[in-house]
Enzyme design. Structure first.
Site, short mmCIF file in Angstrom:
data_model
loop_
_atom_site.label_atom_id
_atom_site.label_comp_id
_atom_site.label_asym_id
_atom_site.label_seq_id
_atom_site.Cartn_x
_atom_site.Cartn_y
_atom_site.Cartn_z
CB CYS A 28 -0.90 0.30 1.50
SG CYS A 28 -2.20 -1.22 1.39
CG ASP A 50 11.46 -9.76 -15.53
OD1 ASP A 50 10.95 -8.08 -15.09
OD2 ASP A 50 11.16 -10.21 -15.56
CG ASP A 51 11.75 -6.79 -11.55
OD1 ASP A 51 11.09 -7.72 -10.67
OD2 ASP A 51 11.82 -6.84 -12.00
CG ASN A 78 2.92 0.21 3.20
OD1 ASN A 78 4.00 1.17 2.61
ND2 ASN A 78 2.48 -0.61 2.24
N GLY A 79 1.68 -2.17 5.51
CA GLY A 79 2.63 -3.07 5.65
C GLY A 79 1.84 -4.40 6.27
N GLY A 103 -0.90 0.30 -5.18
CA GLY A 103 -1.63 -0.06 -4.69
C GLY A 103 -3.27 0.43 -5.60
CE1 TYR A 141 7.82 -4.86 -10.08
CE2 TYR A 141 6.63 -5.76 -8.67
CZ TYR A 141 7.06 -5.31 -9.56
OH TYR A 141 5.35 -5.21 -10.23
#
Ligand code: SF4
Length: 472
Positions: free
Chosen positions: A13, A357-358, A114-115, A40, A254
């Protein structure tokens, strides 16, 4: 989004808050959330306080879908917090959209988080047995109930008590009628930073949101720190004498936007360094280097710089795929990846390609991309991943697949290579990834790579929809 279009770990988030007398705080928060949209895309919300009342607007959808001039104009006040959500605990539904707001003993409070709390189930159970009721299934509501429990204390003290009870990763914004408060967990797993806009203060998940609203980056909120902003200015409460540092390394690999700086790490530089390290670990005899856009690009450029191979754009990305496009049927599955990425034939024809790619989660998309590149004329495709194999799930706010879906947890390297159809498959080593950062290696969480969970995981943690099942 359909998994064959989007085989990535999902962001958790994003939060943005501002204390700004004389400013249009709702609109600034809207712009801040716009900058954090990558964190998000399921729902968005803004709560504003005018000193007496907290008003809130939220809905499912992207920031630009949820807000318009009309509903922003109704959010009048001088303090605001906003949230964009990707669900990690709790289903994606409006009742779980944030901010959440509530009234308790001391007035109104809004909260954006967020978390992921790793002991949310245990806390929900013990709160439930003593009479708490819940309207949503998000772990954020557990936090709200705890704040209410400690309601006889001023909000700062209530939050300090909550921080003793809750375990997990959280960067959180709390707003009362007259205060903006930022809280970062004692391990600092999720980012949170502080900025200044004239005489006003902002708090944001990433510094790119501060840049967007024209604020100056001041510093990161420290692990275990509570920042309180009110009419008296800014106050910092350090809840730990010697906080741990355990920033999610995936923010650098990323999740975060490349123009953000997190805990002193410029994300774009870290990604480029990871690419350079990839070249030192696996120098290949090839013609060109290209990325899976956009998240692999910085690492691909780093690989090209270190290896001396030319960097080329060989895959074109359609940037306009929203959540609402019509999902291709089973029969039209191949269209899925082509909707998002299309190979540029004249770049690929007869080339031996290093594709960077990551990360590799399930391998489904990589398999289709490699096939597409071969069909477009690529002679060889060597896939290099700028992070180690993801073997363990994340309990700290990132929606990793179940272990059974993580390809590296199920198959050996050679099997994966065969499955995705690559000529070479190489993952950046754990040491190599960490050597690309400026901080000491112990300052990062790397649990999804090595299973070393620094923050206690409750036995009762049952995944994203645990709280829907009602138990706890
Ligand atoms: S387990 Fe992985 S994704 Fe989760 S916080 Fe740690 S490094 Fe980040």
């Amino acid at each position: 989004m359909n998994q064959f279009l989007d085989d990535k770990l999902h962001e958790e988030c994003g939060v943005f808050g501002i204390y700004g007398p004389k400013l249009d705080v709702a609109t600034l928060t809207y712009y801040g959330l716009y900058a954090l949209q990558h964190r998000g895309q399921e729902s968005a919300g803004i709560a504003v306080s005018d000193g007496k009342l907290i008003n809130l607007h939220k809905n499912m959808g992207l920031v630009a879908e949820v807000f318009n001039e009309d509903n922003l104009n109704k959010l009048k006040g001088y303090i605001a917090i906003g949230h964009v959500r990707y669900s990690t605990t709790g289903a994606p539904s409006l009742v779980n959209a944030q901010p959440l707001s509530f009234r308790y003993l001391r007035g109104m409070v809004a909260l954006a988080h967020n978390g992921n709390l790793t002991n949310a189930n245990d806390l929900r159970y013990s709160l439930g047995t003593t009479g708490s009721v819940f309207q949503s299934t998000s772990d954020t509501e557990v936090m709200i109930n705890l704040i209410a429990r400690y309601g006889q204390n001023p909000i700062e003290e209530a939050l300090m008590k909550c921080m003793i009870d809750i375990k997990g990763a959280y960067s959180m914004l709390v707003m009362t009628e007259d205060k903006l408060i930022g809280v970062r967990d004692s391990y600092g797993v999720r980012p949170l930073c502080l900025g200044k806009l004239g005489d006003s203060y902002c708090l944001a998940s990433e510094s790119c949101a501060l840049d967007t609203v024209g604020a100056t980056f001041m510093r990161d909120v420290e692990p275990g720190e509570i920042i309180v902003i009110d009419a008296n200015g800014l106050k910092s409460i350090k809840t730990m004498a010697a906080p741990h540092r355990n920033l999610c390394v995936f923010e650098l690999v990323y999740l975060a936007r490349p123009d953000s700086v997190i805990d002193g790490e410029a994300v774009n530089i870290a990604r480029r360094e990871m690419g350079k390290q990839l070249a030192r670990e696996k120098l290949l005899d090839a013609d060109i280097v290209m990325s899976v856009p956009d998240s692999g690009t910085a690492a691909a450029v780093g690989y090209a710089e270190e290896s001396g191979l030319p960097y080329k754009e060989g895959l074109m990305k359609n940037r306009y795929i929203g959540r609402t496009f019509i999902q291709p049927s089973q029969k039209m599955r191949d269209i899925g990846v082509r909707l998002k990425l299309n190979p540029i034939g004249h770049v690929l024809k007869d080339q031996r390609v290093v594709l960077v790619d990551d990360s590799l989660v399930r391998g489904t998309t990589s398999k289709k991309i490699i096939q597409m590149m071969r069909n477009a004329g690529a002679k060889e495709v060597h896939l290099l991943i700028s992070s180690p194999p993801i073997i363990y799930p994340c309990y700290y706010g990132i929606d990793t697949s179940a272990r059974a879906e993580l390809i590296a947890a199920q198959k050996e390297l050679e099997e994966i290579k065969k499955y995705i159809g690559a000529d070479t498959l190489h993952y950046l080593s754990l040491d190599g990834m960490l050597s690309a950062t400026k901080s000491a290696r112990e300052n990062f969480c790397v649990a999804c790579f090595n299973g070393d969970y620094k923050i206690e995981i409750s036995k009762n943690i049952e995944g994203k929809y645990a709280l829907e099942r009602g138990m706890a």
